[in-house]
Write a protein that holds these residues in place. Structure first.
Motif, PDB file in Angstrom:
ATOM      1  N   ILE A   1      26.150  84.830  17.986  1.00 31.44           N
ATOM      2  CA  ILE A   1      25.409  85.248  19.187  1.00 31.44           C
ATOM      3  C   ILE A   1      25.271  86.769  19.211  1.00 31.44           C
ATOM      4  O   ILE A   1      24.198  87.303  19.497  1.00 31.44           O
ATOM      5  CB  ILE A   1      26.103  84.722  20.464  1.00 31.44           C
ATOM      6  N   GLU A   2      26.343  87.465  18.856  1.00 31.39           N
ATOM      7  CA  GLU A   2      26.255  88.937  18.803  1.00 31.39           C
ATOM      8  C   GLU A   2      25.208  89.394  17.795  1.00 31.39           C
ATOM      9  O   GLU A   2      24.603  90.450  17.952  1.00 31.39           O
ATOM     10  CB  GLU A   2      27.623  89.537  18.447  1.00 31.39           C
ATOM     11  N   GLU A   3      24.981  88.578  16.767  1.00 30.73           N
ATOM     12  CA  GLU A   3      24.018  88.957  15.721  1.00 30.73           C
ATOM     13  C   GLU A   3      22.611  88.401  15.973  1.00 30.73           C
ATOM     14  O   GLU A   3      21.732  88.558  15.142  1.00 30.73           O
ATOM     15  CB  GLU A   3      24.527  88.519  14.344  1.00 30.73           C
ATOM     16  N   GLY A   4      22.415  87.701  17.099  1.00 33.51           N
ATOM     17  CA  GLY A   4      21.053  87.304  17.452  1.00 33.51           C
ATOM     18  C   GLY A   4      20.724  85.825  17.395  1.00 33.51           C
ATOM     19  O   GLY A   4      19.558  85.444  17.518  1.00 33.51           O
ATOM     20  N   SER A   5      21.743  84.979  17.241  1.00 31.47           N
ATOM     21  CA  SER A   5      21.479  83.537  17.194  1.00 31.47           C
ATOM     22  C   SER A   5      20.763  83.048  18.455  1.00 31.47           C
ATOM     23  O   SER A   5      21.043  83.502  19.562  1.00 31.47           O
ATOM     24  CB  SER A   5      22.822  82.790  17.069  1.00 31.47           C
ATOM     25  N   SER A   6      19.844  82.097  18.280  1.00 31.75           N
ATOM     26  CA  SER A   6      19.195  81.476  19.437  1.00 31.75           C
ATOM     27  C   SER A   6      19.659  80.045  19.631  1.00 31.75           C
ATOM     28  O   SER A   6      19.318  79.398  20.621  1.00 31.75           O
ATOM     29  CB  SER A   6      17.672  81.489  19.265  1.00 31.75           C
ATOM     30  N   LEU A   7      20.433  79.526  18.657  1.00 32.44           N
ATOM     31  CA  LEU A   7      20.873  78.132  18.732  1.00 32.44           C
ATOM     32  C   LEU A   7      22.172  78.021  17.941  1.00 32.44           C
ATOM     33  O   LEU A   7      22.194  78.323  16.745  1.00 32.44           O
ATOM     34  CB  LEU A   7      19.783  77.224  18.133  1.00 32.44           C
ATOM     35  N   ILE A   8      23.245  77.616  18.613  1.00 38.07           N
ATOM     36  CA  ILE A   8      24.507  77.435  17.893  1.00 38.07           C
ATOM     37  C   ILE A   8      24.775  75.948  17.720  1.00 38.07           C
ATOM     38  O   ILE A   8      24.430  75.135  18.575  1.00 38.07           O
ATOM     39  CB  ILE A   8      25.683  78.156  18.587  1.00 38.07           C
ATOM     40  N   ARG A   9      25.360  75.587  16.578  1.00 42.93           N
ATOM     41  CA  ARG A   9      25.594  74.180  16.229  1.00 42.93           C
ATOM     42  C   ARG A   9      27.097  73.926  16.241  1.00 42.93           C
ATOM     43  O   ARG A   9      27.800  74.344  15.323  1.00 42.93           O
ATOM     44  CB  ARG A   9      25.037  73.891  14.829  1.00 42.93           C
ATOM     45  N   VAL A  10      27.583  73.258  17.288  1.00 46.62           N
ATOM     46  CA  VAL A  10      29.027  73.164  17.483  1.00 46.62           C
ATOM     47  C   VAL A  10      29.492  71.706  17.459  1.00 46.62           C
ATOM     48  O   VAL A  10      29.024  70.890  18.255  1.00 46.62           O
ATOM     49  CB  VAL A  10      29.430  73.841  18.810  1.00 46.62           C
ATOM     50  N   GLY A  11      30.380  71.393  16.535  1.00 46.89           N
ATOM     51  CA  GLY A  11      30.926  70.046  16.433  1.00 46.89           C
ATOM     52  C   GLY A  11      32.376  69.995  16.895  1.00 46.89           C
ATOM     53  O   GLY A  11      32.685  69.545  18.002  1.00 46.89           O
ATOM     54  N   THR A  12      33.267  70.492  16.040  1.00 46.72           N
ATOM     55  CA  THR A  12      34.706  70.391  16.284  1.00 46.72           C
ATOM     56  C   THR A  12      35.137  70.923  17.657  1.00 46.72           C
ATOM     57  O   THR A  12      35.965  70.297  18.324  1.00 46.72           O
ATOM     58  CB  THR A  12      35.455  71.159  15.172  1.00 46.72           C
ATOM     59  N   ALA A  13      34.603  72.042  18.080  1.00 43.37           N
ATOM     60  CA  ALA A  13      35.041  72.639  19.353  1.00 43.37           C
ATOM     61  C   ALA A  13      34.614  71.800  20.556  1.00 43.37           C
ATOM     62  O   ALA A  13      35.171  71.948  21.644  1.00 43.37           O
ATOM     63  CB  ALA A  13      34.518  74.070  19.483  1.00 43.37           C
ATOM     64  N   ILE A  14      33.668  70.886  20.360  1.00 41.70           N
ATOM     65  CA  ILE A  14      33.276  69.980  21.448  1.00 41.70           C
ATOM     66  C   ILE A  14      34.003  68.643  21.343  1.00 41.70           C
ATOM     67  O   ILE A  14      34.589  68.151  22.309  1.00 41.70           O
ATOM     68  CB  ILE A  14      31.746  69.715  21.441  1.00 41.70           C
ATOM     69  N   PHE A  15      33.953  68.054  20.147  1.00 46.14           N
ATOM     70  CA  PHE A  15      34.402  66.663  19.977  1.00 46.14           C
ATOM     71  C   PHE A  15      35.800  66.532  19.378  1.00 46.14           C
ATOM     72  O   PHE A  15      36.319  65.434  19.268  1.00 46.14           O
ATOM     73  CB  PHE A  15      33.420  65.911  19.074  1.00 46.14           C
ATOM     74  N   GLY A  16      36.390  67.629  18.915  1.00 52.08           N
ATOM     75  CA  GLY A  16      37.646  67.550  18.184  1.00 52.08           C
ATOM     76  C   GLY A  16      37.407  67.357  16.697  1.00 52.08           C
ATOM     77  O   GLY A  16      36.272  67.331  16.244  1.00 52.08           O
ATOM     78  N   GLU A  17      38.503  67.235  15.955  1.00 51.21           N
ATOM     79  CA  GLU A  17      38.395  67.101  14.497  1.00 51.21           C
ATOM     80  C   GLU A  17      37.647  65.845  14.123  1.00 51.21           C
ATOM     81  O   GLU A  17      37.770  64.810  14.779  1.00 51.21           O
ATOM     82  CB  GLU A  17      39.799  67.046  13.863  1.00 51.21           C
ATOM     83  N   ARG A  18      36.869  65.927  13.047  1.00 49.39           N
ATOM     84  CA  ARG A  18      36.183  64.729  12.542  1.00 49.39           C
ATOM     85  C   ARG A  18      37.130  63.905  11.716  1.00 49.39           C
ATOM     86  O   ARG A  18      37.927  64.437  10.958  1.00 49.39           O
ATOM     87  CB  ARG A  18      34.990  65.141  11.661  1.00 49.39           C
ATOM     88  N   VAL A  19      37.029  62.568  11.880  1.00 46.48           N
ATOM     89  CA  VAL A  19      37.836  61.678  11.047  1.00 46.48           C
ATOM     90  C   VAL A  19      36.907  61.090   9.993  1.00 46.48           C
ATOM     91  O   VAL A  19      35.972  60.351  10.312  1.00 46.48           O
ATOM     92  CB  VAL A  19      38.480  60.568  11.888  1.00 46.48           C
ATOM     93  N   TYR A  20      37.121  61.482   8.745  1.00 43.75           N
ATOM     94  CA  TYR A  20      36.257  60.994   7.664  1.00 43.75           C
ATOM     95  C   TYR A  20      36.829  59.675   7.167  1.00 43.75           C
ATOM     96  O   TYR A  20      37.903  59.636   6.606  1.00 43.75           O
ATOM     97  CB  TYR A  20      36.191  62.028   6.533  1.00 43.75           C
ATOM     98  N   ALA A  21      36.093  58.615   7.448  1.00 44.09           N
ATOM     99  CA  ALA A  21      36.599  57.284   7.094  1.00 44.09           C
ATOM    100  C   ALA A  21      36.574  57.090   5.581  1.00 44.09           C
ATOM    101  O   ALA A  21      35.757  57.652   4.884  1.00 44.09           O
ATOM    102  CB  ALA A  21      35.754  56.215   7.754  1.00 44.09           C
TER     103      ALA A  21
END
Ligand SMILES: *Cc1c(COP(=O)(O)O)cnc(C)c1O
Length: 237
Positions: free
Chosen positions: A217-237
């Motif tokens: 965001i400091e560098e100018g992003s207009s869209l951030i893609r957030v997985g882990t910080a929303i849903f927690g760690e992914r469990v790879y089956a």
């Protein structure tokens, strides 16, 4: 463990503060929830928490999870953010509002071809994925191929696509300077390409994930893609 709603609120606060630090309008950055490897219930929970933009990596997973989500939530949209094989394009074109991982000329050709066959109510947005970090494999590495691909998309805008900007992944490191350098490289390439194609509006800069979205965001992003910080760690089956 904190809930999706709490996680979203905490991220939104960090986004807001990063915008203030950078002197940016907080409305100028969108939050995408990356729901790969998380079940449909998690997507519904994120919608309850107020999110309306989702990202998936793999066509098959998106095709299993999202038709029902989109059917029930007309305001929700889905972007494909993972590397895309040509033979999968026809399955994602009817489902996604944007493909963020356009990383080679022949993929753009196939997307245009498939958009010609499907009735979409809105044009499919395309972002050009650029390789900017050491250890990532994805994205254009050759500026000429990128320019040729943008030119092809410009020539075919109106065939159901709109070239809309760029995407990148920073290197997986905790060296902040290396991460910043990667994001700055994307901004520089965007500016170069935008100058060459002044009829296009290449404003979208998709950069920043759970570990580095504040820097992005400091560098100018207009869209951030957030997985882990929303849903927690992914469990790879
Ligand atoms: C998985 C993924 C993300 C989200 O990563 P997190 O570190 O879980 O936030 C973002 N962008 C792309 C392209 C991804 O594949």
């Amino acid at each position: 463990m904190s809930s999706i709603k709490e996680n979203v609120q905490s991220i939104q606060e960090k986004m807001f503060n990063a915008c203030l630090r950078a002197g940016r309008n907080p409305e100028s950055v969108k939050l995408m929830a990356v729901s790969k490897f998380h079940p449909q219930e998690a997507v519904f929970e994120a919608i309850e928490a107020g999110l309306d933009l989702f990202g998936e990596n793999r066509v098959q997973e998106a095709a299993e999870k999202f038709p029902a989500v989109l059917e029930q939530n007309p305001d929700v949209s889905l972007h494909l953010i993972g590397s895309l094989q040509k033979n999968k394009v026809k399955h994602i074109v009817p489902l996604a509002s944007c493909i963020q991982s356009v990383d080679r000329f022949d993929l753009a050709e196939e997307i245009v071809r498939q958009c010609g066959k499907v009735q979409r109510t809105t044009p499919l947005k395309l972002l050009f994925e650029v390789h900017t970090g050491e250890d990532s494999k994805a994205g254009f590495t050759d500026l000429d191929e990128l320019l040729r691909t943008v030119e092809f998309c410009e020539a075919n805008a109106g065939c159901g696509i709109v070239p809309a900007g760029f995407m990148t992944m920073a290197p997986f490191t905790d060296e902040e300077e290396a991460i910043r350098a990667s994001f700055r490289k994307l901004v520089k390439i965007r500016n170069q390409v935008q100058t060459r194609f002044s009829a296009l509006k290449l404003d979208e800069l998709s950069m920043g994930m759970s570990a580095d979205f504040e820097i992005a965001i400091e560098e100018g992003s207009s869209l951030i893609r957030v997985g882990t910080a929303i849903f927690g760690e992914r469990v790879y089956a």
